[in-house]
Design a protein around this motif. Structure first.
Motif, PDB file in Angstrom:
ATOM      1  N   VAL A  12       0.863  -1.176   0.000  1.00 33.74           N
ATOM      2  CA  VAL A  12       0.000   0.000   0.000  1.00 33.74           C
ATOM      3  C   VAL A  12       0.903   1.231   0.000  1.00 33.74           C
ATOM      4  O   VAL A  12       1.749   1.384   0.872  1.00 33.74           O
ATOM      5  N   PHE A  13       0.713   2.107  -0.971  1.00 33.04           N
ATOM      6  CA  PHE A  13       1.570   3.278  -1.131  1.00 33.04           C
ATOM      7  C   PHE A  13       0.785   4.559  -0.896  1.00 33.04           C
ATOM      8  O   PHE A  13      -0.355   4.684  -1.333  1.00 33.04           O
ATOM      9  N   LYS A  14       1.419   5.480  -0.186  1.00 29.53           N
ATOM     10  CA  LYS A  14       0.794   6.763   0.115  1.00 29.53           C
ATOM     11  C   LYS A  14       1.342   7.830  -0.820  1.00 29.53           C
ATOM     12  O   LYS A  14       2.497   7.781  -1.244  1.00 29.53           O
ATOM     13  N   THR A  15       0.501   8.789  -1.131  1.00 27.50           N
ATOM     14  CA  THR A  15       0.843   9.902  -2.016  1.00 27.50           C
ATOM     15  C   THR A  15       1.057  11.138  -1.164  1.00 27.50           C
ATOM     16  O   THR A  15       0.136  11.590  -0.486  1.00 27.50           O
ATOM     17  N   LEU A  16       2.280  11.659  -1.192  1.00 33.59           N
ATOM     18  CA  LEU A  16       2.650  12.790  -0.342  1.00 33.59           C
ATOM     19  C   LEU A  16       3.087  13.971  -1.195  1.00 33.59           C
ATOM     20  O   LEU A  16       3.945  13.828  -2.068  1.00 33.59           O
ATOM     21  N   MET A  17       2.501  15.136  -0.940  1.00 26.04           N
ATOM     22  CA  MET A  17       2.867  16.347  -1.669  1.00 26.04           C
ATOM     23  C   MET A  17       3.879  17.131  -0.854  1.00 26.04           C
ATOM     24  O   MET A  17       3.715  17.286   0.359  1.00 26.04           O
ATOM     25  N   VAL A  18       4.913  17.604  -1.544  1.00 23.07           N
ATOM     26  CA  VAL A  18       5.952  18.393  -0.882  1.00 23.07           C
ATOM     27  C   VAL A  18       6.120  19.734  -1.581  1.00 23.07           C
ATOM     28  O   VAL A  18       5.759  19.889  -2.744  1.00 23.07           O
ATOM     29  N   GLU A  19       6.676  20.688  -0.819  1.00 24.66           N
ATOM     30  CA  GLU A  19       7.045  21.987  -1.365  1.00 24.66           C
ATOM     31  C   GLU A  19       8.565  22.064  -1.395  1.00 24.66           C
ATOM     32  O   GLU A  19       9.225  21.700  -0.425  1.00 24.66           O
ATOM     33  N   THR A  20       9.104  22.518  -2.530  1.00 31.05           N
ATOM     34  CA  THR A  20      10.539  22.722  -2.669  1.00 31.05           C
ATOM     35  C   THR A  20      10.755  24.126  -3.225  1.00 31.05           C
ATOM     36  O   THR A  20       9.790  24.791  -3.607  1.00 31.05           O
ATOM     37  N   ASP A  21      12.028  24.524  -3.316  1.00 28.70           N
ATOM     38  CA  ASP A  21      12.288  25.828  -3.923  1.00 28.70           C
ATOM     39  C   ASP A  21      11.991  25.817  -5.418  1.00 28.70           C
ATOM     40  O   ASP A  21      11.860  26.858  -6.038  1.00 28.70           O
ATOM     41  N   ALA A  22      11.829  24.616  -5.991  1.00 28.52           N
ATOM     42  CA  ALA A  22      11.476  24.488  -7.401  1.00 28.52           C
ATOM     43  C   ALA A  22       9.963  24.362  -7.607  1.00 28.52           C
ATOM     44  O   ALA A  22       9.492  24.290  -8.734  1.00 28.52           O
ATOM     45  N   ALA A  34       3.935  19.638   2.114  1.00 31.31           N
ATOM     46  CA  ALA A  34       3.045  20.738   1.734  1.00 31.31           C
ATOM     47  C   ALA A  34       1.944  20.877   2.784  1.00 31.31           C
ATOM     48  O   ALA A  34       1.530  19.901   3.414  1.00 31.31           O
ATOM     49  N   ASP A  35       1.474  22.080   2.940  1.00 38.01           N
ATOM     50  CA  ASP A  35       0.355  22.354   3.823  1.00 38.01           C
ATOM     51  C   ASP A  35      -0.860  21.558   3.342  1.00 38.01           C
ATOM     52  O   ASP A  35      -1.087  21.417   2.131  1.00 38.01           O
ATOM     53  N   ARG A  36      -1.632  21.058   4.276  1.00 38.99           N
ATOM     54  CA  ARG A  36      -2.816  20.251   3.964  1.00 38.99           C
ATOM     55  C   ARG A  36      -3.746  20.960   2.968  1.00 38.99           C
ATOM     56  O   ARG A  36      -4.209  20.363   2.006  1.00 38.99           O
ATOM     57  N   ALA A  37      -4.010  22.241   3.181  1.00 47.51           N
ATOM     58  CA  ALA A  37      -4.915  22.988   2.296  1.00 47.51           C
ATOM     59  C   ALA A  37      -4.337  23.085   0.889  1.00 47.51           C
ATOM     60  O   ALA A  37      -5.076  22.983  -0.101  1.00 47.51           O
ATOM     61  N   VAL A  38      -3.038  23.279   0.792  1.00 47.90           N
ATOM     62  CA  VAL A  38      -2.388  23.335  -0.525  1.00 47.90           C
ATOM     63  C   VAL A  38      -2.500  21.980  -1.215  1.00 47.90           C
ATOM     64  O   VAL A  38      -2.849  21.899  -2.398  1.00 47.90           O
ATOM     65  N   ALA A  39      -2.220  20.909  -0.478  1.00 46.69           N
ATOM     66  CA  ALA A  39      -2.300  19.560  -1.053  1.00 46.69           C
ATOM     67  C   ALA A  39      -3.709  19.264  -1.559  1.00 46.69           C
ATOM     68  O   ALA A  39      -3.881  18.719  -2.655  1.00 46.69           O
ATOM     69  N   GLU A  40      -4.701  19.637  -0.794  1.00 47.68           N
ATOM     70  CA  GLU A  40      -6.082  19.377  -1.213  1.00 47.68           C
ATOM     71  C   GLU A  40      -6.478  20.231  -2.415  1.00 47.68           C
ATOM     72  O   GLU A  40      -7.113  19.744  -3.347  1.00 47.68           O
ATOM     73  N   ARG A  41      -6.079  21.496  -2.411  1.00 47.61           N
ATOM     74  CA  ARG A  41      -6.430  22.395  -3.522  1.00 47.61           C
ATOM     75  C   ARG A  41      -5.744  21.966  -4.820  1.00 47.61           C
ATOM     76  O   ARG A  41      -6.376  21.909  -5.876  1.00 47.61           O
ATOM     77  N   LYS A  42      -4.462  21.662  -4.763  1.00 45.03           N
ATOM     78  CA  LYS A  42      -3.713  21.321  -5.976  1.00 45.03           C
ATOM     79  C   LYS A  42      -4.067  19.933  -6.519  1.00 45.03           C
ATOM     80  O   LYS A  42      -4.049  19.720  -7.720  1.00 45.03           O
ATOM     81  N   SER A  43      -4.378  19.006  -5.606  1.00 43.60           N
ATOM     82  CA  SER A  43      -4.692  17.646  -6.056  1.00 43.60           C
ATOM     83  C   SER A  43      -6.162  17.489  -6.437  1.00 43.60           C
ATOM     84  O   SER A  43      -6.491  16.676  -7.302  1.00 43.60           O
ATOM     85  N   GLY A  44      -7.033  18.244  -5.769  1.00 43.30           N
ATOM     86  CA  GLY A  44      -8.463  18.067  -5.993  1.00 43.30           C
ATOM     87  C   GLY A  44      -9.051  16.957  -5.137  1.00 43.30           C
ATOM     88  O   GLY A  44     -10.212  16.585  -5.305  1.00 43.30           O
TER      89      GLY A  44
END
Length: 169
Positions: free
Chosen positions: A54-64, A94-104
């Protein structure tokens, strides 16, 4: 894997994207406990499969910019390794709200497939030891079983070691 694109389970942006691309997957719905916070462990338990698959999908923020790391629920994401794969020196979750907004999708149901904003995606190399893995299908209580190579095709991703040592590597 069961027959191609079995119709059991809900229709989500992830399942629509996979069907449109002609990519094989098997939907797996299960009863989600609203009190659960370890969504991956819950999926493994409810589906009766080993957590390593089972694999989890994690969003991160970088300088890129934003990126996606996909690792087994038994492992932790190595932020430095993922940052390097994404062409950065550092990464942070990434912030939870950002992850939800960008991923849908909502946290706990973020699928790597069919995201609102397509992001650079890296799948941990542990996925290649299995013929199929499970990732979120786009809502809590719903996973899709997919071959790692097909997942890479669906998300335009690549394979690299992005997990911290779990002790059983």
């Amino acid at each position: 894997m069961a027959k191609k694109n079995d119709t059991a389970g809900p229709t989500t942006a992830a399942t629509r994207a996979l069907r449109a691309a002609g990519i094989r997957f098997v939907p797996h719905a299960y009863r989600h406990d609203a009190a659960a916070t370890d969504f991956g462990a819950e999926a493994a338990r409810e589906l009766g499969i080993e957590p390593a698959r089972v694999f989890k999908t994690l969003m991160v923020e970088t300088d890129a910019g934003l990126g996606i790391g996909i690792v087994s629920v038994r492992d932790q994401l190595d932020l430095k390794a993922l940052a390097g794969e994404l062409g950065s020196k550092k990464a942070a979750m990434a912030d939870r709200a950002v992850a939800e907004r960008k991923s849908g999708y909502v946290v706990g149901g973020i699928s790597p497939v069919g995201q609102r904003t397509r992001l650079d995606t890296v799948v941990d190399d542990a996925a290649t030891q299995f013929p199929t893995i499970f990732v979120s299908g786009g809502r809590r209580g719903f996973d899709i079983e997919i071959a790692p190579a097909d997942l890479l095709t669906a998300v335009g991703g690549r394979i690299a070691r992005i997990r911290r040592n779990s002790g059983d590597d």
